[in-house]
Design a protein around this motif. Sequence first.
Motif, mmCIF file in Angstrom:
data_model
loop_
_atom_site.group_PDB
_atom_site.id
_atom_site.type_symbol
_atom_site.label_atom_id
_atom_site.label_comp_id
_atom_site.label_asym_id
_atom_site.label_seq_id
_atom_site.Cartn_x
_atom_site.Cartn_y
_atom_site.Cartn_z
ATOM 1 N N GLN A 53 20.643 34.748 48.124
ATOM 2 C CA GLN A 53 19.611 33.713 48.884
ATOM 3 C C GLN A 53 20.099 33.539 50.199
ATOM 4 O OE1 GLN A 53 16.071 33.087 47.710
ATOM 5 N NE2 GLN A 53 16.064 32.825 49.975
ATOM 6 N N ARG A 54 19.343 34.172 51.248
ATOM 7 C CA ARG A 54 19.745 33.672 52.655
ATOM 8 C C ARG A 54 19.088 32.598 53.147
ATOM 9 N NH1 ARG A 54 18.794 39.067 52.052
ATOM 10 N NH2 ARG A 54 20.172 40.553 52.881
ATOM 11 N N MET A 55 19.646 31.648 54.046
ATOM 12 C CA MET A 55 19.313 30.442 54.392
ATOM 13 C C MET A 55 18.178 30.918 55.609
ATOM 14 S SD MET A 55 20.823 27.979 52.916
ATOM 15 C CE MET A 55 20.588 29.334 51.292
ATOM 16 N N GLU A 56 17.232 29.941 55.742
ATOM 17 C CA GLU A 56 16.537 30.010 56.929
ATOM 18 C C GLU A 56 17.325 29.904 58.429
ATOM 19 O OE1 GLU A 56 13.015 30.735 57.256
ATOM 20 O OE2 GLU A 56 12.994 30.847 55.180
ATOM 21 N N PRO A 57 16.930 30.777 59.345
ATOM 22 C CA PRO A 57 17.848 30.558 60.599
ATOM 23 C C PRO A 57 17.824 29.048 61.052
ATOM 24 C CG PRO A 57 16.481 32.876 60.558
ATOM 25 C CD PRO A 57 15.998 31.819 59.100
ATOM 26 N N ALA A 58 16.665 28.507 61.057
ATOM 27 C CA ALA A 58 16.573 27.152 61.763
ATOM 28 C C ALA A 58 17.736 26.298 60.826
ATOM 29 C CB ALA A 58 15.308 26.778 61.543
ATOM 30 N N LEU A 59 17.918 26.453 59.574
ATOM 31 C CA LEU A 59 18.850 25.555 59.065
ATOM 32 C C LEU A 59 20.059 25.814 59.172
ATOM 33 C CD1 LEU A 59 19.381 23.421 57.044
ATOM 34 C CD2 LEU A 59 19.062 25.160 54.930
ATOM 35 N N VAL A 60 20.445 27.213 59.463
ATOM 36 C CA VAL A 60 21.745 27.387 59.951
ATOM 37 C C VAL A 60 22.245 26.869 61.177
ATOM 38 C CG1 VAL A 60 23.441 29.493 60.232
ATOM 39 C CG2 VAL A 60 21.696 29.639 58.552
ATOM 40 N N VAL A 61 21.389 27.013 62.146
ATOM 41 C CA VAL A 61 21.584 26.537 63.371
ATOM 42 C C VAL A 61 21.733 24.989 63.414
ATOM 43 C CG1 VAL A 61 20.298 26.072 65.939
ATOM 44 C CG2 VAL A 61 20.383 28.336 64.713
ATOM 45 N N ALA A 62 20.808 24.340 62.471
ATOM 46 C CA ALA A 62 21.114 22.975 62.256
ATOM 47 C C ALA A 62 22.470 22.467 61.821
ATOM 48 C CB ALA A 62 19.868 22.445 61.553
ATOM 49 N N GLN A 63 22.654 23.349 61.081
ATOM 50 C CA GLN A 63 24.292 22.980 60.607
ATOM 51 C C GLN A 63 25.185 23.162 61.734
ATOM 52 O OE1 GLN A 63 25.056 24.735 56.334
ATOM 53 N NE2 GLN A 63 23.418 25.852 56.959
ATOM 54 N N ILE A 64 25.081 24.016 62.441
ATOM 55 C CA ILE A 64 25.933 24.212 63.605
ATOM 56 C C ILE A 64 25.931 22.911 64.595
ATOM 57 C CG2 ILE A 64 26.491 25.787 65.652
ATOM 58 C CD1 ILE A 64 25.466 28.201 64.154
ATOM 59 N N GLU A 88 20.725 36.723 65.310
ATOM 60 C CA GLU A 88 20.085 36.275 66.511
ATOM 61 C C GLU A 88 20.075 34.739 66.851
ATOM 62 O OE1 GLU A 88 19.568 38.395 68.912
ATOM 63 O OE2 GLU A 88 19.352 40.064 68.020
ATOM 64 N N ALA A 89 19.733 33.960 65.788
ATOM 65 C CA ALA A 89 19.631 32.549 65.879
ATOM 66 C C ALA A 89 21.183 32.019 66.116
ATOM 67 C CB ALA A 89 19.093 31.983 64.710
ATOM 68 N N VAL A 90 22.043 32.649 65.309
ATOM 69 C CA VAL A 90 23.531 32.059 65.627
ATOM 70 C C VAL A 90 23.795 32.507 67.059
ATOM 71 C CG1 VAL A 90 25.834 32.466 64.986
ATOM 72 C CG2 VAL A 90 24.105 31.857 63.245
ATOM 73 N N ALA A 91 23.413 33.647 67.489
ATOM 74 C CA ALA A 91 24.075 34.011 68.836
ATOM 75 C C ALA A 91 23.480 33.419 70.181
ATOM 76 C CB ALA A 91 23.563 35.761 69.024
ATOM 77 N N ASP A 92 22.208 32.993 69.743
ATOM 78 C CA ASP A 92 21.418 31.929 70.667
ATOM 79 C C ASP A 92 22.147 30.776 71.033
ATOM 80 O OD1 ASP A 92 19.353 33.854 71.297
ATOM 81 O OD2 ASP A 92 17.920 32.987 70.076
ATOM 82 N N ARG A 93 22.623 30.059 69.613
ATOM 83 C CA ARG A 93 23.108 28.948 69.722
ATOM 84 C C ARG A 93 24.392 28.829 70.205
ATOM 85 N NH1 ARG A 93 25.424 25.351 70.556
ATOM 86 N NH2 ARG A 93 25.439 23.114 69.635
ATOM 87 N N LEU A 94 25.433 29.917 69.836
ATOM 88 C CA LEU A 94 26.637 30.018 70.467
ATOM 89 C C LEU A 94 26.613 30.255 71.799
ATOM 90 C CD1 LEU A 94 28.576 31.642 67.380
ATOM 91 C CD2 LEU A 94 28.173 29.130 67.893
ATOM 92 N N ALA A 95 25.712 30.949 72.256
ATOM 93 C CA ALA A 95 25.571 31.197 73.917
ATOM 94 C C ALA A 95 25.671 29.853 74.563
ATOM 95 C CB ALA A 95 24.370 31.952 74.144
ATOM 96 N N MET A 96 25.201 28.694 74.103
ATOM 97 C CA MET A 96 25.470 27.423 74.585
ATOM 98 C C MET A 96 26.671 26.653 74.285
ATOM 99 S SD MET A 96 21.508 26.133 73.932
ATOM 100 C CE MET A 96 21.554 26.076 72.076
ATOM 101 N N ALA A 97 27.394 27.094 73.530
ATOM 102 C CA ALA A 97 28.907 26.629 73.206
ATOM 103 C C ALA A 97 29.754 26.793 74.257
ATOM 104 C CB ALA A 97 29.487 27.021 71.836
ATOM 105 N N ASP A 98 31.018 26.226 74.346
ATOM 106 C CA ASP A 98 31.751 26.475 75.156
ATOM 107 C C ASP A 98 32.325 28.007 75.225
ATOM 108 O OD1 ASP A 98 34.297 26.636 76.957
ATOM 109 O OD2 ASP A 98 35.170 24.651 76.149
ATOM 110 N N ALA A 99 32.246 28.862 76.119
ATOM 111 C CA ALA A 99 32.634 30.452 76.166
ATOM 112 C C ALA A 99 34.186 30.436 76.104
ATOM 113 C CB ALA A 99 32.199 30.970 77.490
ATOM 114 N N ARG A 100 34.983 29.271 76.270
ATOM 115 C CA ARG A 100 36.563 29.457 76.095
ATOM 116 C C ARG A 100 36.922 29.361 74.590
ATOM 117 N NH1 ARG A 100 37.643 24.800 80.429
ATOM 118 N NH2 ARG A 100 36.055 23.907 79.112
#
Length: 252
Positions: A53-64, A88-100
């Motif tokens: 069972q896959r999680m909803e993308p919004a819930l994955v991002v909420a955990q991050i 795609e949702a994870v990539a969108d969120r990680l694009a806002m994280a520290d690139a280093r």
Amino acid sequence: MTISRILVIAGSDSSGGAGIQADIKTITAFGGHAMTAVTAITAQNTLGVAAMQRMEPALVVAQIDAVLSDIGADAIKIGMIGSAPIAEAVADRLAMADARMPLVFDPVMIATSGAMLADDAAIAAFERLMAMATLITPNLPELALLSPEGAEALAARTGAAVLAKGGHGEGDRLVDRLVHPDGSTETWIDDRIETRHTHGTGCTLASAIATGLGKGDGLDQAVAAARRHVRAAILAAPGLGRGSGPLGMPQR
């Protein structure tokens, strides 16, 4: 006290052999603090995957968000993504994280049992995540799907280093190749360990590398230490289950 904080974005394995269960075990063994964003729940054991069972993308991002907004992270490990929308949702969120921040991407597509854990759309969506990665860790079947031209082409295309894991190769010798984006390589060759208890080797390896990078180790150093740990964990396997059993906990 300083402890390396490792965020794992991956699926759950009910048998405890792979997925976030293996990630937490490995990160803890390396002295890190493991945090998770669960992408999918699987019903599996040493014989195979029975349901998922896959999680909803919004819930994955909420955990991050919950982890990064409070505790923070020194490195991120991505394992089983499960679907293109989650990727795609994870990539969108990680694009806002520290690139280093080091990011280790284990492109989980095929379980040890042979079950497919990513469809064609999910695999296509991996491109953004691979472009963010410090290191990509495909096994040989996964590498063939991601880049038929080989590890050098994948490293050049993504700008990430590629650790081409040779466990699925033939012969008595196992060859792992670390290919950097500039084309330079490092190779490790070991005798193959003959055993059916290899469930979670990829998860364990990637999480060990991520923990090393989170501590500030260089990439070659982190890979070498992770490989030693995985080999010791295979030798320490407790022999559980009727199929591909989980790794053990070697002394460190």
